[in-house]
Design a protein around this motif. Structure first.
Motif, PDB file in Angstrom:
ATOM      1  N   ALA A 146       0.843  -1.192   0.000  1.00  0.00           N
ATOM      2  CA  ALA A 146       0.000   0.000   0.000  1.00  0.00           C
ATOM      3  C   ALA A 146       0.882   1.248   0.000  1.00  0.00           C
ATOM      4  O   ALA A 146       1.705   1.435   0.900  1.00  0.00           O
ATOM      5  N   ALA A 147       0.727   2.088  -1.004  1.00  0.00           N
ATOM      6  CA  ALA A 147       1.523   3.308  -1.094  1.00  0.00           C
ATOM      7  C   ALA A 147       0.944   4.416  -0.218  1.00  0.00           C
ATOM      8  O   ALA A 147       1.659   5.344   0.156  1.00  0.00           O
ATOM      9  N   GLN A 148      -0.337   4.318   0.106  1.00  0.00           N
ATOM     10  CA  GLN A 148      -1.020   5.339   0.903  1.00  0.00           C
ATOM     11  C   GLN A 148      -1.917   4.649   1.924  1.00  0.00           C
ATOM     12  O   GLN A 148      -2.310   3.493   1.744  1.00  0.00           O
ATOM     13  N   THR A 149      -2.273   5.360   2.978  1.00  0.00           N
ATOM     14  CA  THR A 149      -3.244   4.844   3.941  1.00  0.00           C
ATOM     15  C   THR A 149      -4.640   4.940   3.333  1.00  0.00           C
ATOM     16  O   THR A 149      -4.850   5.630   2.336  1.00  0.00           O
ATOM     17  N   THR A 150      -5.596   4.252   3.943  1.00  0.00           N
ATOM     18  CA  THR A 150      -6.980   4.307   3.458  1.00  0.00           C
ATOM     19  C   THR A 150      -7.508   5.735   3.509  1.00  0.00           C
ATOM     20  O   THR A 150      -8.161   6.201   2.569  1.00  0.00           O
ATOM     21  N   GLU A 151      -7.201   6.434   4.574  1.00  0.00           N
ATOM     22  CA  GLU A 151      -7.689   7.805   4.728  1.00  0.00           C
ATOM     23  C   GLU A 151      -7.074   8.733   3.680  1.00  0.00           C
ATOM     24  O   GLU A 151      -7.732   9.615   3.148  1.00  0.00           O
ATOM     25  N   ALA A 152      -5.798   8.535   3.382  1.00  0.00           N
ATOM     26  CA  ALA A 152      -5.122   9.385   2.397  1.00  0.00           C
ATOM     27  C   ALA A 152      -5.629   9.105   0.985  1.00  0.00           C
ATOM     28  O   ALA A 152      -5.604   9.994   0.132  1.00  0.00           O
ATOM     29  N   CYS A 153      -6.100   7.902   0.732  1.00  0.00           N
ATOM     30  CA  CYS A 153      -6.591   7.548  -0.612  1.00  0.00           C
ATOM     31  C   CYS A 153      -7.822   8.356  -0.995  1.00  0.00           C
ATOM     32  O   CYS A 153      -8.065   8.592  -2.177  1.00  0.00           O
ATOM     33  N   LYS A 154      -8.589   8.788  -0.008  1.00  0.00           N
ATOM     34  CA  LYS A 154      -9.821   9.523  -0.302  1.00  0.00           C
ATOM     35  C   LYS A 154      -9.546  10.882  -0.907  1.00  0.00           C
ATOM     36  O   LYS A 154     -10.346  11.390  -1.694  1.00  0.00           O
ATOM     37  N   GLU A 155      -8.418  11.502  -0.578  1.00  0.00           N
ATOM     38  CA  GLU A 155      -8.104  12.840  -1.088  1.00  0.00           C
ATOM     39  C   GLU A 155      -7.071  12.834  -2.212  1.00  0.00           C
ATOM     40  O   GLU A 155      -6.604  13.892  -2.624  1.00  0.00           O
ATOM     41  N   LEU A 156      -6.685  11.674  -2.697  1.00  0.00           N
ATOM     42  CA  LEU A 156      -5.621  11.594  -3.702  1.00  0.00           C
ATOM     43  C   LEU A 156      -6.082  12.031  -5.086  1.00  0.00           C
ATOM     44  O   LEU A 156      -7.259  11.957  -5.426  1.00  0.00           O
ATOM     45  N   ASP A 157      -5.098  12.436  -5.869  1.00  0.00           N
ATOM     46  CA  ASP A 157      -5.290  12.721  -7.285  1.00  0.00           C
ATOM     47  C   ASP A 157      -5.564  11.393  -8.001  1.00  0.00           C
ATOM     48  O   ASP A 157      -4.984  10.367  -7.625  1.00  0.00           O
ATOM     49  N   PRO A 158      -6.407  11.352  -9.042  1.00  0.00           N
ATOM     50  CA  PRO A 158      -6.701  10.085  -9.728  1.00  0.00           C
ATOM     51  C   PRO A 158      -5.492   9.391 -10.344  1.00  0.00           C
ATOM     52  O   PRO A 158      -5.531   8.194 -10.600  1.00  0.00           O
ATOM     53  N   THR A 159      -4.395  10.103 -10.566  1.00  0.00           N
ATOM     54  CA  THR A 159      -3.212   9.485 -11.173  1.00  0.00           C
ATOM     55  C   THR A 159      -2.161   9.079 -10.142  1.00  0.00           C
ATOM     56  O   THR A 159      -1.082   8.625 -10.521  1.00  0.00           O
ATOM     57  N   ALA A 160      -2.473   9.204  -8.866  1.00  0.00           N
ATOM     58  CA  ALA A 160      -1.519   8.845  -7.807  1.00  0.00           C
ATOM     59  C   ALA A 160      -1.531   7.340  -7.563  1.00  0.00           C
ATOM     60  O   ALA A 160      -2.559   6.675  -7.721  1.00  0.00           O
ATOM     61  N   ASN A 161      -0.389   6.792  -7.184  1.00  0.00           N
ATOM     62  CA  ASN A 161      -0.265   5.364  -6.880  1.00  0.00           C
ATOM     63  C   ASN A 161      -0.923   5.045  -5.546  1.00  0.00           C
ATOM     64  O   ASN A 161      -0.716   5.742  -4.557  1.00  0.00           O
ATOM     65  N   VAL A 162      -1.696   3.960  -5.533  1.00  0.00           N
ATOM     66  CA  VAL A 162      -2.324   3.484  -4.309  1.00  0.00           C
ATOM     67  C   VAL A 162      -1.652   2.193  -3.841  1.00  0.00           C
ATOM     68  O   VAL A 162      -1.413   2.002  -2.662  1.00  0.00           O
ATOM     69  N   VAL A 163      -1.329   1.304  -4.802  1.00  0.00           N
ATOM     70  CA  VAL A 163      -0.665   0.041  -4.491  1.00  0.00           C
ATOM     71  C   VAL A 163       0.554  -0.088  -5.391  1.00  0.00           C
ATOM     72  O   VAL A 163       0.457   0.073  -6.602  1.00  0.00           O
ATOM     73  N   LEU A 164       1.684  -0.384  -4.775  1.00  0.00           N
ATOM     74  CA  LEU A 164       2.909  -0.630  -5.526  1.00  0.00           C
ATOM     75  C   LEU A 164       2.985  -2.122  -5.858  1.00  0.00           C
ATOM     76  O   LEU A 164       2.918  -2.966  -4.964  1.00  0.00           O
ATOM     77  N   HIS A 165       3.097  -2.427  -7.115  1.00  0.00           N
ATOM     78  CA  HIS A 165       3.063  -3.795  -7.619  1.00  0.00           C
ATOM     79  C   HIS A 165       4.232  -4.622  -7.092  1.00  0.00           C
ATOM     80  O   HIS A 165       5.375  -4.177  -7.106  1.00  0.00           O
ATOM     81  N   GLN A 166       3.945  -5.833  -6.623  1.00  0.00           N
ATOM     82  CA  GLN A 166       4.979  -6.785  -6.226  1.00  0.00           C
ATOM     83  C   GLN A 166       4.955  -8.005  -7.137  1.00  0.00           C
ATOM     84  O   GLN A 166       5.979  -8.396  -7.659  1.00  0.00           O
ATOM     85  N   ALA A 167       3.774  -8.612  -7.293  1.00  0.00           N
ATOM     86  CA  ALA A 167       3.637  -9.795  -8.149  1.00  0.00           C
ATOM     87  C   ALA A 167       2.189  -9.924  -8.592  1.00  0.00           C
ATOM     88  O   ALA A 167       1.281  -9.462  -7.898  1.00  0.00           O
TER      89      ALA A 167
END
Length: 181
Positions: A146-167
């Motif tokens: 998770a690149a951001q907390t749940t609370e921070a995801c609500k105010e993010l820009d639509p192009t911001a990363n939410v989950v960093l890919h692992q596999a």
């Protein structure tokens, strides 16, 4: 095939705890049959004890794999989870993310999850926690951080990363892990 050392076990459990929390204990103490972790050529396998006993009759030079490969130890001693561990991570994961259908393919091609592709996220997910990524039909697609907390995801820009890919399950098709098996 040998049991893990104390240091290797600690490293493995720390990595699994990032995704499962305290549910790591359930992997070993299952109701159906006891399971254990074994190391074969820097790879950690999750094996039932009955299969492990049966495989002990095979010469170690001839034994390639036995059980489910959870990941491998790098040369620096860190543990890296493989996509083959997804079934167990999905069963016991603490934090989950669901994707919109429009962003499933992007994730399966190895890209990070953007805010615009996020359908749902588990409440109170901390930043940098291990998450399992699902589609809306509750089929596990892969895992990441998770690149951001749940609370921070609500105010993010639509192009911001939410989950960093692992596999992701697309690794089988792309052939990225030549030495996965």
């Amino acid at each position: 095939m040998r049991p893990l050392t104390e240091e290797e076990t600690k490293t493995l459990f720390q990595k699994l705890a990032e995704y499962m929390g305290r549910s790591v204990e359930r992997l070993i103490n299952r109701s159906d049959e006891r399971h254990c972790f074994r190391l074969i050529k820097d790879r950690v396998y999750y094996i039932s004890e009955s299969v492990m006993k049966a495989s002990s009759s095979i010469n170690k030079d001839n034994l390639l794999h036995c059980g489910t490969c959870l990941g491998k130890f790098t040369k620096s001693g860190k543990f890296r989870l493989h996509i083959t561990a997804l079934d167990y991570l999905a069963q016991y994961s603490k934090y989950k993310v669901w994707l919109k259908p429009s962003s499933e393919m992007s994730f399966l091609y190895g890209n990070n999850v953007l805010k615009s592709g996020l359908a749902r996220i588990t409440e109170s997910t901390p930043q940098y926690a291990g998450v399992v990524v699902y589609n809306l039909a509750d089929i596990p697609l892969g895992f990441g951080v998770a690149a951001q907390t749940t609370e921070a995801c609500k105010e993010l820009d639509p192009t911001a990363n939410v989950v960093l890919h692992q596999a992701d399950v697309g690794e089988f098709l792309r052939g990225l892990e030549e030495d996965m098996f």
